[in-house]
Design a protein around this motif. Structure first.
Motif, PDB file in Angstrom:
ATOM      1  N   ASP A  34      -7.607  -2.293   6.102  1.00 34.95           N
ATOM      2  CA  ASP A  34      -7.394  -1.100   5.408  1.00 34.95           C
ATOM      3  C   ASP A  34      -6.618  -1.573   4.061  1.00 34.95           C
ATOM      4  O   ASP A  34      -6.918  -1.013   2.651  1.00 34.95           O
ATOM      5  CB  ASP A  34      -7.728  -0.233   5.502  1.00 34.95           C
ATOM      6  N   LYS A  35      -5.430  -1.250   4.096  1.00 37.42           N
ATOM      7  CA  LYS A  35      -4.507  -1.650   3.361  1.00 37.42           C
ATOM      8  C   LYS A  35      -4.478  -2.726   2.562  1.00 37.42           C
ATOM      9  O   LYS A  35      -4.165  -2.632   0.860  1.00 37.42           O
ATOM     10  CB  LYS A  35      -3.134  -1.466   3.789  1.00 37.42           C
TER      11      LYS A  35
ATOM     12  N   LEU B 288      -6.565  -2.044  -0.529  1.00 32.44           N
ATOM     13  CA  LEU B 288      -5.865  -1.546  -1.214  1.00 32.44           C
ATOM     14  C   LEU B 288      -5.323  -2.646  -2.190  1.00 32.44           C
ATOM     15  O   LEU B 288      -5.873  -1.915  -3.513  1.00 32.44           O
ATOM     16  CB  LEU B 288      -5.824  -0.139  -0.952  1.00 32.44           C
ATOM     17  N   THR B 289      -4.600  -3.204  -1.516  1.00 33.02           N
ATOM     18  CA  THR B 289      -3.650  -3.637  -2.571  1.00 33.02           C
ATOM     19  C   THR B 289      -4.448  -4.999  -3.795  1.00 33.02           C
ATOM     20  O   THR B 289      -4.459  -5.018  -4.958  1.00 33.02           O
ATOM     21  CB  THR B 289      -3.151  -4.250  -2.341  1.00 33.02           C
TER      22      THR B 289
ATOM     23  N   SER C 142       1.095   5.713   7.168  1.00 34.36           N
ATOM     24  CA  SER C 142       0.363   6.392   5.323  1.00 34.36           C
ATOM     25  C   SER C 142       0.457   5.368   4.599  1.00 34.36           C
ATOM     26  O   SER C 142       0.528   4.218   4.443  1.00 34.36           O
ATOM     27  CB  SER C 142       1.513   6.813   4.785  1.00 34.36           C
ATOM     28  N   VAL C 143      -0.522   5.778   3.929  1.00 30.10           N
ATOM     29  CA  VAL C 143      -1.057   5.048   2.026  1.00 30.10           C
ATOM     30  C   VAL C 143      -0.773   6.052   0.952  1.00 30.10           C
ATOM     31  O   VAL C 143      -0.166   7.558   1.225  1.00 30.10           O
ATOM     32  CB  VAL C 143      -2.498   4.973   2.076  1.00 30.10           C
TER      33      VAL C 143
ATOM     34  N   ALA D  54       0.997  -1.124  -0.009  1.00 28.07           N
ATOM     35  CA  ALA D  54       0.012   0.237  -0.146  1.00 28.07           C
ATOM     36  C   ALA D  54       0.843   1.241  -0.010  1.00 28.07           C
ATOM     37  O   ALA D  54      -0.092   2.092  -0.188  1.00 28.07           O
ATOM     38  CB  ALA D  54      -0.951   0.299   1.024  1.00 28.07           C
ATOM     39  N   GLY D  55       1.727   0.729  -0.160  1.00 28.62           N
ATOM     40  CA  GLY D  55       2.936   2.527  -0.140  1.00 28.62           C
ATOM     41  C   GLY D  55       3.364   3.212  -1.196  1.00 28.62           C
ATOM     42  O   GLY D  55       2.373   2.250  -2.341  1.00 28.62           O
TER      43      GLY D  55
ATOM     44  N   ALA E 269       0.777  -6.097   3.407  1.00 31.90           N
ATOM     45  CA  ALA E 269       0.671  -5.004   3.947  1.00 31.90           C
ATOM     46  C   ALA E 269      -0.041  -5.211   5.618  1.00 31.90           C
ATOM     47  O   ALA E 269      -0.029  -6.405   5.702  1.00 31.90           O
ATOM     48  CB  ALA E 269      -1.023  -4.557   3.642  1.00 31.90           C
TER      49      ALA E 269
ATOM     50  N   GLY F 233      -1.437   9.828  -1.626  1.00 34.20           N
ATOM     51  CA  GLY F 233      -1.865  10.404  -0.068  1.00 34.20           C
ATOM     52  C   GLY F 233      -2.499  11.552   0.214  1.00 34.20           C
ATOM     53  O   GLY F 233      -2.469  12.771  -0.508  1.00 34.20           O
TER      54      GLY F 233
ATOM     55  N   THR G  12       2.250   0.169  -4.681  1.00 28.75           N
ATOM     56  CA  THR G  12       1.091   0.495  -4.918  1.00 28.75           C
ATOM     57  C   THR G  12       1.005   0.427  -6.627  1.00 28.75           C
ATOM     58  O   THR G  12       0.061  -0.376  -7.009  1.00 28.75           O
ATOM     59  CB  THR G  12       0.349   2.031  -4.467  1.00 28.75           C
TER      60      THR G  12
END
Length: 317
Positions: free
Chosen positions: A166-167, A170-171, A307-308, A139-140, A162, A287, A144
């Motif tokens: 939530d992260k 996202l992936t 952080s994302v 998710a970084g 991750a 982000g 990403t």
């Protein structure tokens, strides 16, 4: 001008805004207004003086910027240091024009993180169609983009790790086939299980310590592990040559500064990334945007892994 200038190395608490004289341009340089600056995990090493390149005080952190020239054209480039400020003196040859279809945040996501992801897959590990790719910190900023590029370039399976639900979600949204909790104690077993019980072909690793060790053990014969960071700040791991020979595996180091010294390598990656973004085929995750007063919070978010995506500094807000 307002800037962050540190006079001692340390953690986020040292990032205090201050008033400084305007930068002076050396021969071949110009002074540019900084439209936006990237906030990178490497910046946390820079302010601690704990990374590969040794730093000198006093120091204005920040190595990547979007600037505007006299004609109003937005330009993107690496400056080494000085990015956490309203103005920077730099050689115009360092910069590339940003297409109108690419935002400041998307451009900054493309420079350090995007070029890193592009070259990790293309240049360092030579990804082949059908191979399984593991993307740690999925998710970084790098993760990403690496997920999307790996799928676009024919990876048979992408496994992301991750630290939060939530992260991980996202992936999966970005194209990962499996998302694992990065805190899994037996990471080697989890990676192999996620790949149908087989070893994995490519690992993009930036933590170090046990994550490095277990990822290396999870490689299939002829597998490649590319190291592009040391976020865990763990002691270095010794790799026995016989261990590599036993399964014909490889450990590859990557530092963007070596790409930066080869303009043709930077240009090839950025041109491709800008085209993909403009065509809607690549989605940089931008982000939060921080001010000089709140950049301390950005560094804290990077260090505690909350952080994302790409973090951005607006030095004028």
């Amino acid at each position: 001008m307002r800037a962050i200038q540190i006079t001692a190395f340390g953690g986020p608490e040292i990032l205090i805004p201050t008033e400084l004289p305007e930068p002076a341009a050396a021969d071949g340089e110009q002074v540019f207004d900084v439209v936006a600056a990237g906030i990178n995990y490497a910046d946390t090493h820079q302010t601690e003086d704990s990374y590969l390149a040794k730093q000198q005080l006093p120091l204005i952190p920040g190595g990547e910027v979007v600037v505007r020239d006299a004609s109003g054209q937005r330009l993107l480039g690496l400056v080494g240091a000085g990015g956490y400020a309203q103005r920077v003196a730099a050689d115009p040859a360092r910069f590339l024009p940003i297409p109108d279809s690419v935002s400041d945040g998307q451009a900054l996501a493309s420079l350090v993180q995007g070029v890193t992801a592009w070259h990790l897959l293309r240049t360092s590990t030579h990804l082949q169609e059908g191979e399984t790719v593991v993307v740690h910190a999925g998710a970084g900023g790098v993760g990403t983009l690496a997920i999307q590029l790996a799928k676009r370039w024919g990876a048979g399976r992408v496994i992301a790790t991750a630290s939060s639900e939530d992260k991980r979600a996202l992936t999966l949204e970005l194209g990962a086939d499996v998302a694992l909790d990065s805190r899994t104690p037996d990471l080697k077993a989890a990676l192999r299980e996620a790949n149908g019980g087989r070893g994995v072909d490519v690992v993009l690793e930036m933590t170090g310590g046990t994550v490095f060790d277990q990822s290396l053990d999870a490689l299939a014969p002829l597998g490649r592990l590319a190291v592009f960071g040391m976020a865990g700040r763990a002691p270095g791991t010794a790799v026995e040559p016989s261990k590599l020979m036993a399964r014909s595996t490889a450990v590859i180091g990557f530092w963007l500064m070596h790409i930066a010294t080869r303009p043709e390598l930077m240009s090839a990656a950025l041109t491709d990334l800008f085209t993909l973004i403009s065509d809607g085929d690549l989605r940089p995750i931008v982000g939060e945007t921080y001010s000089l007063e709140t950049v301390i919070d950005a560094h804290r978010a990077l260090l505690d892994r909350s952080s994302v995506g790409k973090l951005v500094l607006d030095p004028w807000s």
